[in-house]
Structures are given as structure tokens and as C-alpha cells.
Design an enzyme around this catalytic site. Structure first.
Site, PDB file in Angstrom:
ATOM      1  N   SER A 273       0.847  -1.200   0.000  1.00 25.32           N
ATOM      2  CA  SER A 273       0.000   0.000   0.000  1.00 25.32           C
ATOM      3  C   SER A 273       0.875   1.239   0.000  1.00 25.32           C
ATOM      4  O   SER A 273       1.889   1.288   0.702  1.00 25.32           O
ATOM      5  CB  SER A 273      -0.884   0.004   1.261  1.00 25.32           C
ATOM      6  OG  SER A 273      -1.641   1.192   1.332  1.00 25.32           O
ATOM      7  N   HIS A 275      -0.765   3.954   0.799  1.00 27.95           N
ATOM      8  CA  HIS A 275      -1.722   4.737   1.583  1.00 27.95           C
ATOM      9  C   HIS A 275      -2.627   5.553   0.644  1.00 27.95           C
ATOM     10  O   HIS A 275      -3.052   6.658   0.976  1.00 27.95           O
ATOM     11  CB  HIS A 275      -0.938   5.678   2.518  1.00 27.95           C
ATOM     12  CG  HIS A 275      -1.537   5.839   3.889  1.00 27.95           C
ATOM     13  ND1 HIS A 275      -1.039   5.225   4.999  1.00 27.95           N
ATOM     14  CD2 HIS A 275      -2.596   6.564   4.323  1.00 27.95           C
ATOM     15  CE1 HIS A 275      -1.743   5.588   6.069  1.00 27.95           C
ATOM     16  NE2 HIS A 275      -2.713   6.389   5.682  1.00 27.95           N
TER      17      HIS A 275
HETATM   18  C1  LIG Z   1      -9.996   9.242   4.318  1.00 23.61           C
HETATM   19  C2  LIG Z   1      -8.899   8.234   4.445  1.00 23.61           C
HETATM   20  C3  LIG Z   1      -8.416   7.918   5.703  1.00 23.61           C
HETATM   21  C4  LIG Z   1      -7.405   6.951   5.826  1.00 23.61           C
HETATM   22  N1  LIG Z   1      -6.987   6.606   7.085  1.00 23.61           N
HETATM   23  C5  LIG Z   1      -6.102   5.592   7.229  1.00 23.61           C
HETATM   24  C6  LIG Z   1      -5.779   5.106   8.520  1.00 23.61           C
HETATM   25  O1  LIG Z   1      -6.296   5.579   9.520  1.00 23.61           O
HETATM   26  N2  LIG Z   1      -4.877   4.094   8.614  1.00 23.61           N
HETATM   27  C7  LIG Z   1      -4.296   3.517   7.505  1.00 23.61           C
HETATM   28  O2  LIG Z   1      -3.492   2.595   7.634  1.00 23.61           O
HETATM   29  N3  LIG Z   1      -4.617   3.949   6.268  1.00 23.61           N
HETATM   30  C8  LIG Z   1      -5.500   4.958   6.102  1.00 23.61           C
HETATM   31  N4  LIG Z   1      -5.864   5.358   4.846  1.00 23.61           N
HETATM   32  C9  LIG Z   1      -5.308   4.654   3.665  1.00 23.61           C
HETATM   33  C10 LIG Z   1      -6.198   3.473   3.300  1.00 23.61           C
HETATM   34  O3  LIG Z   1      -6.136   2.465   4.271  1.00 23.61           O
HETATM   35  C11 LIG Z   1      -5.802   2.858   1.956  1.00 23.61           C
HETATM   36  O4  LIG Z   1      -4.459   2.446   2.016  1.00 23.61           O
HETATM   37  C12 LIG Z   1      -5.998   3.759   0.746  1.00 23.61           C
HETATM   38  O5  LIG Z   1      -7.200   4.500   0.875  1.00 23.61           O
HETATM   39  C13 LIG Z   1      -6.050   2.889  -0.511  1.00 23.61           C
HETATM   40  O6  LIG Z   1      -6.212   3.626  -1.668  1.00 23.61           O
HETATM   41  P1  LIG Z   1      -7.650   3.871  -2.357  1.00 23.61           P
HETATM   42  O7  LIG Z   1      -8.327   4.917  -1.521  1.00 23.61           O
HETATM   43  O8  LIG Z   1      -7.290   4.356  -3.709  1.00 23.61           O
HETATM   44  O9  LIG Z   1      -8.400   2.566  -2.356  1.00 23.61           O
HETATM   45  C14 LIG Z   1      -6.858   6.336   4.679  1.00 23.61           C
HETATM   46  C15 LIG Z   1      -7.360   6.659   3.422  1.00 23.61           C
HETATM   47  C16 LIG Z   1      -8.374   7.589   3.293  1.00 23.61           C
HETATM   48  C17 LIG Z   1      -8.918   7.890   1.924  1.00 23.61           C
END
Ligand SMILES: Cc1cc2nc3c(=O)[nH]c(=O)nc-3n(C[C@H](O)[C@H](O)[C@H](O)COP(=O)(O)O)c2cc1C
Length: 386
Positions: A273, A275
Site C-alpha cells: 500500500s 496509503h
Molecule cells: C480518508 C482516508 C483515511 C485513511 N486513514 C487511514 C488510517 O487511519 N490508517 C491507515 O493505515 N490507512 C488509512 N488510509 C489509507 C487506506 O487504508 C488505503 O491504504 C488507501 O485508501 C487505498 O487507496 P484507495 O483509496 O485508492 O483505495 C486512509 C485513506 C483515506 C482515503
């Protein structure tokens, strides 16, 4: 809500329903948003090998990964602050994921306590933590997860430092918010969201207890800043592996070196990931590093991946490149903003329907049949196909 027909449709409904500052917090990434866009661009550029006259009447989407049965190999990635998108928040997403035969990964930065979320979808919730400066805080989350009998803990390894989210800076998105006048006006033009915000569940880090009390809104930003921990290391992971009896997944892995390290130190899963482009802007797309990481893991642990998955065919492309389980963040948050629990259920239906059709086109009877042969080798633009 009109019946949504795609994840992009859900995104457009979410964009209408949310104030601009809230939508941009969800939709955006860091700095120039290169990684955010690249996740999509590379997935879009991957082509699949279409086959014909093949019995596609019973596509099987089920999978068993990490001793868990999935009706579709698609989970909900951890996301903090889902309450900002809809007051039904994490429990609604968890219920919808469970109904779809999937798993919801609760975020440490959720507005909802892990206990409430676990209770809303028994057996279908995993939880995410990180290694904070104050080790008692990490320990507290681990103990609460163990007390609830959650079997899988996801460690976010990519949050020790962060790059800036420039959309948020423009909107004054902070806790408490410091919006410029244009955002005050824009928010006032979303009375439905305002009413829910004023009467619904508070948008705070409700999962946290610090010295036994929940964080108030004004404590949130200082706590985040104070508690980012650039010293988080594999030593912390090794210590956690000794105490945590359940399954352990490392999230945010983008290098085969780290993937190998995670597995050598006892990780049950490696979660590829970036993120969703929200942490470091100079990284490849996740689907670009996925094959190398799957190779480094070599079947010794489960491989999960997220980043830019918006179509059922994207799930198939990730599985074909070596993932055991695919995940999505924003698609389910858009869906929550668009229609609460029903919205998230429809997101799962869309993914299921599109994945089934994809299987039919690539001559796969089940998701387990998806391998590199389902993909077309793409030569440089304009060169003849081999
Ligand atoms: C609004 C938002 C909040 C997020 N908060 C976290 C979090 O608290 N912990 C974490 O590991 N990843 C967090 N992420 C990343 C997501 O777990 C994930 O890796 C990412 O959204 C994947 O990409 P995508 O949105 O294109 O599917 C967050 C993503 C978004 C959009």
C-alpha cells in the site's frame, strides 16, 4: 439515492453531498498527488487477455485467506474519520462488509471505538494500529483487540512521518477546522451535512483513550503532531510479534526488502500500500511493485494490496499479479458518504458484478484461476502487439 452504477458514480454523489473541505480530505493525496494518480494510471494501462467460447456461467469469487472465508477477495482498508462522511460511520461499513462476506479493517484514528465496531459485525472486523511515541498507547490498542477476540491486527508501517496534503492546507482542514470564508460559505450550502454534523456522532478520534478519557476535538491535532513516531522500527514489530497471539499484517509495504523482513520476523500478511497516495508522493503505483513483492514473499505469507482499485477488473488485475486479497479505501468512503450502509452495500455489489464479468472475459472460472496469463504484455506505445 439513485441506484449507483459505478464507484465513480458513488464518488460524484459523495462530491455533491459533502462540503468541499470534507470531500477533498477524502479524495486528495499529498503534494502533487503523483502517487494518487499513478495508482489509477498504471491500473488503467494494464490490459487483459480476452478469451471466447468459454463456460462463464458460474464465476466463483470466493477465497480463503488468513483462515478467513471471503465471498469476494476485496476488503475495506482502514480509514480514520469516516464519521465526517456519514454519521453511521464505521459500524455501517462493517455491517455492509460483513453482509458482502468481506472484512472491515477498523482504523486506529476512527471516531468509533473498536469495541462498538467489533460488536456491529462479529467475526468480520480486523483492526489497525501503529507504533506511537507513547508505547502505552500502542499497547492499549493491542490489549483491547485481544480482549475482543479480534484475530487479525494490521500494523500501519507507513505513518511514522507524513508529507503535506495541500488540499487540506487550502481548506484549513484541521481539528478544530480553520476554514477560509469561502469554505464557511460552501459548508453552509450543505445543510444536510451540517445538520448531521451538529446532531450526529462527534467527529473526533473516538477510538482513543488517553489517561482513560477520549480526545476532545481541540486535543486532536496537537496529539497527532506530538505522537508521530519517526523512531518506529522493526524492533517494535518484533516485540509485538511476541505478545500478539493472532494474525499480524504489515501495511504500507512498497519494497521487496521490507516484505521479506516482515515475513522473516513472523508477519502472516504483507499489505502492499502507498496509503492511496496520502503519505509519500515519490513512490510507484502499488500494482507496479506488487509482482516483485509477491515474489519476495514466495507464498510464506498472504499478500494484500490496495491503491486505486475502482473496478472489478482492477481486482482481477491485482489478483493476476500475485495478490491474495485486494482492498479499497476511498470507494467505500465515497459509498458511505453517498448512501450510508446501503451505499457501501451497493459498492460491494458493483465490485462483485464487475469482477464476475471480468472472469467471464478472461476465461477464468474462479478468482484462483487468475494468473499472469490473464494479462496482455503491453509493449511501448505504438509497437505491434506480440
Ligand atoms: C480518508 C482516508 C483515511 C485513511 N486513514 C487511514 C488510517 O487511519 N490508517 C491507515 O493505515 N490507512 C488509512 N488510509 C489509507 C487506506 O487504508 C488505503 O491504504 C488507501 O485508501 C487505498 O487507496 P484507495 O483509496 O485508492 O483505495 C486512509 C485513506 C483515506 C482515503
Amino acid at each position: 439515492m439513485k441506484k449507483p452504477y459505478s464507484i465513480e458514480h458513488l464518488r460524484l454523489i459523495a462530491r455533491r453531498r459533502l462540503p468541499a473541505m470534507v470531500f477533498d480530505f477524502l479524495d486528495g493525496g499529498v503534494l502533487d498527488e503523483l502517487a494518487l494518480r499513478r495508482n489509477r494510471q498504471v491500473l488503467e494501462a494494464i490490459l487483459m487477455d480476452e478469451r471466447v467460447l468459454f463456460d462463464a456461467s458460474r464465476p466463483a469469487l470466493g477465497a480463503r485467506v488468513l483462515d478467513t472465508d471471503f465471498a469476494i477477495p476485496m476488503t475495506v482498508s482502514p480509514m480514520g474519520m469516516l464519521t465526517g462522511f456519514h454519521p453511521s460511520s464505521d459500524p455501517a461499513v462493517a455491517r455492509a462488509a460483513a453482509a458482502a462476506g468481506s472484512i472491515f479493517i477498523h482504523s486506529a484514528w476512527s471516531s468509533c471505538a473498536m469495541e462498538e465496531v467489533a460488536e456491529s459485525a462479529p467475526g468480520r472486523v480486523w483492526t489497525q494500529m501503529s507504533f506511537w511515541k507513547d508505547e502505552r498507547e500502542s499497547r492499549q490498542l493491542e490489549d483491547r483487540a485481544a480482549a475482543l477476540g479480534l484475530d487479525t491486527l494490521v500494523v500501519a508501517g507507513d505513518v511514522a512521518v507524513s508529507q503535506r496534503r495541500e488540499r487540506d492546507i487550502r481548506h484549513g482542514t484541521a481539528m478544530p477546522p480553520k476554514p477560509p470564508l469561502r469554505d464557511v460559505v460552501n459548508t453552509a450550502l450543505h445543510p444536510g451535512w451540517m445538520a448531521r454534523w451538529l446532531t450526529g456522532r462527534p467527529i473526533t478520534f473516538g477510538n482513543y483513550r488517553i489517561d482513560g478519557r477520549r480526545l476532545r476535538m481541540r486535543d486532536m491535532d496537537p496529539w497527532m503532531m506530538k505522537n508521530e513516531n519517526p523512531a518506529a522500527s522493526w524492533e517494535h514489530f518484533t516485540a509485538l510479534r511476541k505478545t500478539w497471539k493472532g494474525k499480524l499484517i504489515v501495511k504500507g509495504v512498497m519494497s521487496p526488502v521490507d516484505a521479506k523482513m516482515a515475513v522473516d520476523l513472523g508477519a502472516d500478511g504483507v499489505f502492499v500500500s502507498n496509503h492511496g497516495g496520502r503519505q509519500f508522493d515519490a513512490v510507484p503505483a502499488t500494482v507496479e511493485v506488487l509482482p516483485r513483492i509477491a515474489e519476495a514473499v514466495g507464498g510464506r505469507a498472504a499478500v494484500m494490496v490496495d491503491g486505486g482499485v475502482r473496478r472489478g477488473s482492477d481486482i482481477a488485475k491485482m489478483l493476476a499479479q500475485g495478490a491474495d486479497l485486494v482492498s479499497g479505501g476511498r470507494p467505500f468512503a465515497f459509498a458511505l458518504a453517498a448512501g450510508g450502509e446501503a451505499g457501501v452495500r451497493s459498492a460491494f455489489e458493483i465490485f462483485k458484478d464487475e469482477l464476475e464479468t471480468t472472469l467471464g472475459f478472461v476465461g477464468a472460472q474462479s478468482v484462483a484461476d487468475l494468473g499472469p496469463e490473464a494479462l496482455v504484455h503491453v509493449p511501448p506505445f505504438g509497437a505491434p502487439l506480440r
